[in-house]
Design a protein around this motif. Structure first.
Motif, PDB file in Angstrom:
ATOM      1  N   GLY A   1       0.816  -1.203   0.000  1.00 12.03           N
ATOM      2  CA  GLY A   1       0.000   0.000   0.000  1.00 12.03           C
ATOM      3  C   GLY A   1       0.852   1.257   0.000  1.00 12.03           C
ATOM      4  N   THR A   2       0.168   2.384  -0.052  1.00 10.34           N
ATOM      5  CA  THR A   2       0.869   3.660  -0.086  1.00 10.34           C
ATOM      6  C   THR A   2       1.214   4.165   1.306  1.00 10.34           C
ATOM      7  OG1 THR A   2      -1.227   4.835  -0.067  1.00 10.34           O
ATOM      8  CG2 THR A   2      -0.297   4.309  -2.210  1.00 10.34           C
ATOM      9  N   GLY A   3       0.599   3.551   2.329  1.00 11.73           N
ATOM     10  CA  GLY A   3       0.884   4.021   3.679  1.00 11.73           C
ATOM     11  C   GLY A   3       0.111   5.261   4.066  1.00 11.73           C
ATOM     12  N   HIS A   4      -0.916   5.652   3.281  1.00 18.96           N
ATOM     13  CA  HIS A   4      -1.662   6.866   3.585  1.00 18.96           C
ATOM     14  C   HIS A   4      -2.477   6.713   4.858  1.00 18.96           C
ATOM     15  CE1 HIS A   4      -1.346   9.306  -0.255  1.00 18.96           C
ATOM     16  NE2 HIS A   4      -0.593   8.231  -0.460  1.00 18.96           N
ATOM     17  N   GLY A   5      -2.909   5.452   5.208  1.00 15.79           N
ATOM     18  CA  GLY A   5      -3.802   5.271   6.337  1.00 15.79           C
ATOM     19  C   GLY A   5      -3.205   5.747   7.638  1.00 15.79           C
ATOM     20  N   LEU A   6      -2.106   5.156   8.066  1.00 21.18           N
ATOM     21  CA  LEU A   6      -1.481   5.531   9.331  1.00 21.18           C
ATOM     22  C   LEU A   6      -0.960   6.953   9.293  1.00 21.18           C
ATOM     23  CD1 LEU A   6       0.445   2.256  10.242  1.00 21.18           C
ATOM     24  CD2 LEU A   6      -1.752   3.058  11.109  1.00 21.18           C
ATOM     25  N   VAL A   7      -0.425   7.371   8.127  1.00 20.98           N
ATOM     26  CA  VAL A   7       0.062   8.755   8.017  1.00 20.98           C
ATOM     27  C   VAL A   7      -1.085   9.736   8.210  1.00 20.98           C
ATOM     28  CG1 VAL A   7       1.097  10.430   6.459  1.00 20.98           C
ATOM     29  CG2 VAL A   7       2.003   8.112   6.557  1.00 20.98           C
ATOM     30  N   GLY A   8      -2.229   9.458   7.586  1.00 25.00           N
ATOM     31  CA  GLY A   8      -3.378  10.342   7.740  1.00 25.00           C
ATOM     32  C   GLY A   8      -3.882  10.388   9.166  1.00 25.00           C
ATOM     33  N   MET A   9      -3.910   9.223   9.838  1.00 23.01           N
ATOM     34  CA  MET A   9      -4.339   9.219  11.237  1.00 23.01           C
ATOM     35  C   MET A   9      -3.422  10.071  12.099  1.00 23.01           C
ATOM     36  SD  MET A   9      -5.226   5.208  11.859  1.00 23.01           S
ATOM     37  CE  MET A   9      -6.056   4.221  10.616  1.00 23.01           C
ATOM     38  N   ARG A  10      -2.135   9.894  11.941  1.00 22.95           N
ATOM     39  CA  ARG A  10      -1.177  10.656  12.768  1.00 22.95           C
ATOM     40  C   ARG A  10      -1.330  12.156  12.542  1.00 22.95           C
ATOM     41  NH1 ARG A  10       2.462   6.478  10.911  1.00 22.95           N
ATOM     42  NH2 ARG A  10       2.789   4.941  12.541  1.00 22.95           N
ATOM     43  N   GLU A  11      -1.499  12.557  11.284  1.00 20.18           N
ATOM     44  CA  GLU A  11      -1.616  13.983  10.997  1.00 20.18           C
ATOM     45  C   GLU A  11      -2.894  14.567  11.570  1.00 20.18           C
ATOM     46  OE1 GLU A  11       0.516  16.307   9.506  1.00 20.18           O
ATOM     47  OE2 GLU A  11       1.802  14.658  10.118  1.00 20.18           O
ATOM     48  N   ARG A  12      -3.999  13.818  11.465  1.00 19.08           N
ATOM     49  CA  ARG A  12      -5.267  14.333  12.001  1.00 19.08           C
ATOM     50  C   ARG A  12      -5.198  14.473  13.518  1.00 19.08           C
ATOM     51  NH1 ARG A  12      -9.159  14.348   8.150  1.00 19.08           N
ATOM     52  NH2 ARG A  12      -8.729  13.133   6.273  1.00 19.08           N
ATOM     53  N   VAL A  13      -4.612  13.456  14.175  1.00 14.71           N
ATOM     54  CA  VAL A  13      -4.502  13.525  15.624  1.00 14.71           C
ATOM     55  C   VAL A  13      -3.552  14.651  16.038  1.00 14.71           C
ATOM     56  CG1 VAL A  13      -3.701  12.273  17.650  1.00 14.71           C
ATOM     57  CG2 VAL A  13      -5.106  11.109  15.955  1.00 14.71           C
TER      58      VAL A  13
END
Length: 464
Positions: free
Chosen positions: A408-420
Motif C-alpha cells: 500500500g501507499t501508507g496513507h492510512g497511518l500517516v493520515g491518522m497521525r496527521e489528524r490527531v
C-alpha cells in the motif's frame, strides 16, 4: 595569396601532457589509499562475518612465514638469519590485508624485490625458479586480491604495472637465470586483480542502489505526508468556513438583534463582518492552491460521528464483521444548528474533532479490509475525562489468505497521525499478541461552558 588558418597544436604535446597526467594519477594511487582503515566486511550484520577477514589474514601469515623461511633456507641455500628476515618481511604484512592492503603492498613489494636480488648471490644450480619463488607468488596473489577488493581501478592498474615492470627489470638483469616466474606472476596478477575489481564494483553498485532506494523511500514517505496534509487541509476548509460564515452572519445581524448599540459598536460589528468575508475569500484562494490540478472540490458535506453507523453497515456488507459502540451523549459538530448548545448530559464535539474521529475509524477499517480480511473488529467512540477516545481493534484474519493489498501507499497511518496531531491528541498503533491490530486515538475536547444568558430585551422576530 591566401593564408591557411592556424591548425590545432601538434598532437605530440597533447600525448605528452596526457602521459604525464596519467603517471601522476598512477603515482597518487600508489601512494594514497582510496578507503579509510576500516576492516573488510565491517558492515556485515553478523559477528562471525566481521571476524572472518581477521581469521583469514592470521591463517595466511601463520602459513607463509614458516613456509617462506623453509623454502629460502632449504632450497635456495639462504643463511638462516637472512632467510628469517626476508620471510618475515615478505609474509608478516599479510596481517594488514583486512584493513590496509595498500600499506601492506608497500612493504611486501620491496621485500620481494630484495629477496630476488639476494637469490642472485646463490649458485644458479641450487634452484630453478627465479626471480619469484613459489611462496612469494602465492602470497603476492593474495595481496593482489585484497587490493582488488578495496582499492580503485587506478590503484590496481598502478600496482599491476609496477609488478610487471619489476619483473621485466629483473629479467633483463639476469636473463639466463629467469625461469618465467615474472611473466607468470604478471599474468595471474592481472586475472586476480580483475576478479577482485569486479567483485568490488559490484558491491559498490549494490550499496549505491541501496542508498538510492533509501532516498526514494524517504521521498515517497515525504510525498505521502504532504498529500495527506493537503487532503486534511481541504477537508478542514469546510469546518473553518462554517465558523467564519457564522461569525459573518452574527456580526451583520448584531445591530438588528441587539437594541441600544452605539455608533462605535455598530461600526465595530461592521468591521468584524468585513474581516470575516475577507478571510473567507482568502481561504477560497488557499483551497484553490491546495486542490490538485484537474480535481473539483467535494460537493457533499464532510462526514462526522453521525455517519459512523452508516460506515459500519457498509463495512459489514463488504464482509467484515464490525461491532460499533458509540456513546449516546456525544453531539457532533455538524449535527446541530449553528450557535446551538448541547442539551443536558451531552458532550459537544467540535467539527474538526468530529471529522477527524470519523476519518480515523474509516482509515482503520480500510486497513483491516486490506490486510486482515474477515477479521472480527470492534469500534469504540466515547468521551473519557475531557478527551474523545477512538478505539479500533481487530483480531486475526478469519481465513488464511494473502492480503488484498501487499504494497500500500501508507496513507492510512500517516493520515491518522496527521489528524490527531492537528487536533492536539495522541495516537497509538501496535500489533496484538493474537495476530490482530489496535488503533487508539485520544483527542482533547473543549471544556464545557455554562449556557449564556439571553439578552435583557430581545428583539421580536417580526422586527428583524
Amino acid at each position: 595569396m591566401s593564408t591557411t588558418p592556424a591548425g590545432p597544436p601538434p598532437p605530440a604535446d597533447g600525448l605528452l601532457s596526457a602521459a604525464r597526467r596519467n603517471l601522476r594519477e598512477l603515482a597518487h594511487g600508489l601512494s594514497h589509499a582510496s578507503h579509510p582503515s576500516t576492516p573488510l566486511l565491517a558492515d556485515a550484520p553478523k559477528l562471525w562475518q566481521r571476524l572472518l577477514p581477521y581469521a583469514v589474514v592470521l591463517a595466511l601469515a601463520a602459513t607463509f612465514i614458516p613456509v617462506t623461511i623453509t623454502v629460502l633456507t632449504g632450497r635456495y641455500g639462504v643463511p638462516g638469519a637472512l632467510a628469517g628476515a626476508l620471510g618475515v618481511a615478505q609474509a608478516a604484512p599479510l596481517l594488514m590485508l583486512a584493513h590496509r592492503p595498500l600499506q601492506a603492498w608497500w612493504i611486501i613489494f620491496p621485500a620481494d624485490i630484495l629477496g630476488a636480488v639476494v637469490l642472485l648471490a646463490q649458485p644458479a644450480e641450487r634452484y630453478g625458479v627465479w626471480p619469484w619463488p613459489p611462496p612469494v607468488i602465492v602470497a603476492y596473489l593474495f595481496l593482489l586480491l585484497a587490493l582488488g577488493l578495496r582499492e580503485t581501478r587506478r590503484t590496481v592498474i598502478a600496482v599491476w604495472g609496477a609488478t610487471g615492470a619489476a619483473g621485466a627489470v629483473l629479467h633483463l638483469i639476469a636473463p639466463d637465470r629467469s625461469s618465467g616466474s615474472a611473466l607468470l606472476l604478471t599474468t595471474l596478477g592481472a586475472v586476480v586483480l580483475f576478479v577482485g575489481g569486479a567483485v568490488r564494483e559490484r558491491g559498490v553498485a549494490q550499496r549505491r542502489l541501496a542508498e538510492q532506494e533509501t532516498i526514494s523511500e524517504a521521498e515517497r514517505a515525504r510525498r505521502t505526508l504532504l498529500e495527506e496534509r493537503t487532503r486534511i487541509a481541504r477537508e478542514l476548509h469546510d469546518v473553518v468556513a462554517h465558523h467564519m460564515s457564522v461569525i459573518t452572519v452574527q456580526a451583520d445581524s448584531a445591530p438588528y438583534r441587539i437594541s441600544g448599540l452605539s455608533k462605535a459598536a455598530e461600526e465595530e460589528f461592521t468591521a468584524i463582518a468585513a474581516a470575516a468575508r475577507e478571510s473567507l475569500g482568502e481561504m477560497r484562494r488557499l483551497l484553490s492552491v491546495l486542490r490538485s490540478d484537474g480535481t473539483d472540490g467535494d460537493r457533499a458535506p464532510q462526514p462526522g460521528l453521525d455517519r459512523l453507523q452508516q460506515l459500519v453497515e457498509a463495512t459489514v456488507r463488504a464482509g467484515l464483521p464490525v461491532e460499533l459502540s458509540l456513546a449516546a451523549e456525544l453531539s457532533g459538530g455538524r449535527s446541530k444548528d449553528p450557535g446551538s448548545k448541547p442539551g443536558p448530559g451531552r458532550v459537544e464535539v467540535p467539527p474538526a474533532v468530529d471529522l477527524s474521529a470519523y476519518r480515523i475509524v474509516q482509515e482503520a477499517l480500510a486497513n483491516v479490509v486490506r490486510h486482515a480480511p474477515g477479521a472480527r473488529t470492534r469500534v469504540l467512540v466515547a468521551p473519557d475525562h475531557g478527551d474523545l477516545v477512538v478505539l479500533v481493534v481487530n483480531g486475526r484474519a478469519a481465513r488464511r489468505s494473502s492480503p488484498l493489498e501487499t504494497s500500500g501507499t501508507g496513507h492510512g497511518l500517516v493520515g491518522m497521525r496527521e489528524r490527531v496531531r492537528l487536533t492536539g491528541g495522541t495516537l497509538s498503533t501496535a500489533p496484538l499478541p493474537d495476530g490482530g491490530f489496535r488503533v487508539a486515538a485520544r483527542i482533547p475536547l473543549p471544556p464545557a461552558t455554562p449556557p449564556v444568558a439571553a439578552p435583557a430585551d430581545p428583539v421580536p422576530p417580526e422586527d428583524l
